[in-house]
Design an enzyme around this catalytic site. Sequence first.
Site, mmCIF file in Angstrom:
data_model
loop_
_atom_site.group_PDB
_atom_site.id
_atom_site.type_symbol
_atom_site.label_atom_id
_atom_site.label_comp_id
_atom_site.label_asym_id
_atom_site.label_seq_id
_atom_site.Cartn_x
_atom_site.Cartn_y
_atom_site.Cartn_z
ATOM 1 C CD GLU A 47 26.221 -43.026 -17.556
ATOM 2 O OE1 GLU A 47 25.765 -44.175 -17.696
ATOM 3 O OE2 GLU A 47 26.781 -42.401 -18.479
ATOM 4 C CE LYS A 129 23.223 -46.827 -19.688
ATOM 5 N NZ LYS A 129 24.633 -46.434 -19.891
ATOM 6 C CB CYS A 163 24.879 -42.795 -21.156
ATOM 7 S SG CYS A 163 26.371 -42.836 -22.168
#
Length: 323
Positions: A47, A129, A163
Amino acid sequence: MASKSVIKAAAAQLKPVLNDSLATTEKICDMIRASASQGANIIVFPETCVPNYPYFSFVLPPVLQGPEHLALYNEAVVIPGPITALVASAAKECGIVVVLGVNERDYGTLYNTQLVFDTDGQIVLKRRKITPTYHERMIWGQGDGSGLKAVDTTIARIGVLACWEHYNPLARYALMADHEEIHCSQFPGSLVGPIFADQMEVTMRHHALESGCFVINATGWLDDEQIKSITSDDKLQKALRGGCNTMIISPEGKHLATPLTEGEGILYADLDMKLIDKRKRMMDSVGHYSRPELLSLVVDKTAYRHIDVSDKRIAIKENIDQL
């Protein structure tokens, strides 16, 4: 559908060069070439590993974050730009799919962005995200649903999440319903402690089982010198250790290689794509095991803009000309 019956996967546990996008990208390109030399068809990186995950935001109070946050702005990635060009060139040179996490800069805002490069170097997916987690909300803006989809590459159909997006079951279901064959997940690593790695283990194996797909998970890693450069507080340094769990999981929820939990390295495994049908024959969460008349999901895939500009005079003239 996957173009090969067996795909060789690589998951990179990367130690970034803190606050240096070019140096980190050069390491990434070296890992791309190294994995391709081992026959890998796809490699997944952690990430926002370019230039690095904003570890400072987890251990510094907001009033002290300004210099580090501005440094991240200065090293963030413009898409397309020089950094993505380097990665695209390496992907094309090696004929390998690359999944990369970057800090993207879009004028005055940073985003946690995931990129999928196909074997010809083209970016076939750019997504942000959708909800930064906890301390991350001080760093990144929110993405939209336009990238919440699986994409076809020359080797397989790929979906990606970052995540704790994996704790949003509807986000995961959106990719499952889009028939991902390989799920690529990215975590920061070197965060929270061993419990983070334990939670990751459960989450990744469960998604593989529920989606009936392969999972390639990549985490970052910091050495002691890097941790001390982020905070001199011994107690806070503990929050930047552990939490690494780079792994490759089958649709049956099994590890295909021993996970990497310490150090930098590349994990390899062969993905036998027949295992997808073997799993889904028994339980297809988005097919014969679903009940869409009882339970269904609505996904807004609009790419939202802050301003839409139109010239009504041109539109009126075009309408007149068509009469």
